[in-house]
Design a protein around this motif. Sequence first.
Motif, PDB file in Angstrom:
ATOM      1  N   LYS A 268      35.312  50.002  27.270  1.00  0.00           N
ATOM      2  CA  LYS A 268      35.070  51.002  28.316  1.00  0.00           C
ATOM      3  C   LYS A 268      35.537  50.488  29.675  1.00  0.00           C
ATOM      4  CE  LYS A 268      30.914  52.000  30.112  1.00  0.00           C
ATOM      5  NZ  LYS A 268      29.498  52.401  30.138  1.00  0.00           N
ATOM      6  N   GLN A 269      35.233  49.234  29.971  1.00  0.00           N
ATOM      7  CA  GLN A 269      35.654  48.644  31.243  1.00  0.00           C
ATOM      8  C   GLN A 269      37.178  48.525  31.311  1.00  0.00           C
ATOM      9  OE1 GLN A 269      33.721  44.891  32.058  1.00  0.00           O
ATOM     10  NE2 GLN A 269      31.723  45.700  31.449  1.00  0.00           N
ATOM     11  N   ALA A 270      37.800  48.086  30.218  1.00  0.00           N
ATOM     12  CA  ALA A 270      39.257  47.902  30.207  1.00  0.00           C
ATOM     13  C   ALA A 270      39.988  49.218  30.420  1.00  0.00           C
ATOM     14  CB  ALA A 270      39.697  47.260  28.887  1.00  0.00           C
ATOM     15  N   GLU A 271      39.406  50.311  29.911  1.00  0.00           N
ATOM     16  CA  GLU A 271      40.031  51.627  30.063  1.00  0.00           C
ATOM     17  C   GLU A 271      39.749  52.253  31.422  1.00  0.00           C
ATOM     18  OE1 GLU A 271      38.477  53.629  26.621  1.00  0.00           O
ATOM     19  OE2 GLU A 271      40.087  52.869  25.332  1.00  0.00           O
ATOM     20  N   ASN A 272      38.767  51.731  32.125  1.00  0.00           N
ATOM     21  CA  ASN A 272      38.406  52.237  33.444  1.00  0.00           C
ATOM     22  C   ASN A 272      39.227  51.475  34.485  1.00  0.00           C
ATOM     23  OD1 ASN A 272      37.211  52.870  35.890  1.00  0.00           O
ATOM     24  ND2 ASN A 272      35.154  52.848  35.062  1.00  0.00           N
ATOM     25  N   LYS A 273      40.066  52.165  35.176  1.00  0.00           N
ATOM     26  CA  LYS A 273      41.004  51.513  36.097  1.00  0.00           C
ATOM     27  C   LYS A 273      40.342  50.966  37.361  1.00  0.00           C
ATOM     28  CE  LYS A 273      44.303  52.398  33.321  1.00  0.00           C
ATOM     29  NZ  LYS A 273      44.471  51.457  32.283  1.00  0.00           N
ATOM     30  N   GLU A 274      39.051  51.279  37.581  1.00  0.00           N
ATOM     31  CA  GLU A 274      38.388  50.767  38.788  1.00  0.00           C
ATOM     32  C   GLU A 274      38.087  49.272  38.674  1.00  0.00           C
ATOM     33  OE1 GLU A 274      33.674  51.234  39.242  1.00  0.00           O
ATOM     34  OE2 GLU A 274      34.635  53.089  38.622  1.00  0.00           O
ATOM     35  N   TYR A 275      38.045  48.743  37.438  1.00  0.00           N
ATOM     36  CA  TYR A 275      37.786  47.320  37.244  1.00  0.00           C
ATOM     37  C   TYR A 275      39.102  46.547  37.270  1.00  0.00           C
ATOM     38  CZ  TYR A 275      33.110  48.599  35.625  1.00  0.00           C
ATOM     39  OH  TYR A 275      31.837  49.090  35.529  1.00  0.00           O
ATOM     40  N   LYS A 276      39.180  45.528  38.124  1.00  0.00           N
ATOM     41  CA  LYS A 276      40.357  44.651  38.128  1.00  0.00           C
ATOM     42  C   LYS A 276      40.216  43.612  37.019  1.00  0.00           C
ATOM     43  CE  LYS A 276      41.734  45.140  42.895  1.00  0.00           C
ATOM     44  NZ  LYS A 276      40.825  45.782  43.766  1.00  0.00           N
ATOM     45  N   ARG A 277      38.963  43.191  36.795  1.00  0.00           N
ATOM     46  CA  ARG A 277      38.638  42.247  35.734  1.00  0.00           C
ATOM     47  C   ARG A 277      37.404  42.773  35.012  1.00  0.00           C
ATOM     48  NH1 ARG A 277      40.969  37.122  36.251  1.00  0.00           N
ATOM     49  NH2 ARG A 277      39.322  36.264  34.983  1.00  0.00           N
TER      50      ARG A 277
END
Length: 193
Positions: A108-117
Amino acid sequence: MEPLNKLTADGACRTVFSNDVSFASFYNAAIFEGKQIIHPERLVRYENDISFLINDSKRAEDKKRRRDIVVKSDINGIYCLLGIEHQSSIDETMVIRCGIYEMLEYLKQAENKEYKRLVPQIIVVLYTGPKKWNGPLKLSDYFEIPEELKKYFNDWKIILVDVKEMDTSKISDEQTRYFIEAIQAMYKEAMKI
C-alpha cells in the motif's frame, strides 16, 4: 466502550491499549526493556483496514483483515508503524497473518506516491492465553529447509509477548502495569486449582 458484561479479552486489550499512555508504556516494556523510547504524545492512530483478493481457479474472494491496534510514531525522527495484535488462544497461522499484514501495508505504501520511502513497522503479538505458546514463531517453523537454501531463505519472525511471563517492573504507567498484573494474577490463581 464495551459494557462490562460483554467485555472479552480482545475487547479489554483493545480498550486498554487504545490509550496512548498504555500503548507507549506496554511497547517500551515489551520491546525496549523499559527505556522510554515511545512517547505517548507522539502517537497518531493509523488506519489499519487491509483487504486483498484471493483469486484461484476454484474461487475468488475478497479478504478483509484488521489489525487490533496500529499507531504511527517517530523514533529519533524516523516515522514507524507500531502494532499490537492480541491473541487469547494459540494461532498456528500467526506468523503468516503478521507477514500478510506487514507486506500488504508495504505494498500500500509503495503504491502511494506520497511516500518517498517505506515506513517501517513492528507488530507485537500479545498472547494472553492460559497455555504456554507452542505455535510457530518464525516462518521456518512450518517446514524443513534444505541446508543449501537456509542462507537464502527469508525467515519471517514474530515478536511474541506472553502476558504470563512479562516483567511488569518495566511498565512505567501504573494503570497499564495493574492491567497486566491482574491478568497474571488470574493465571496464578487458576494454576492453584
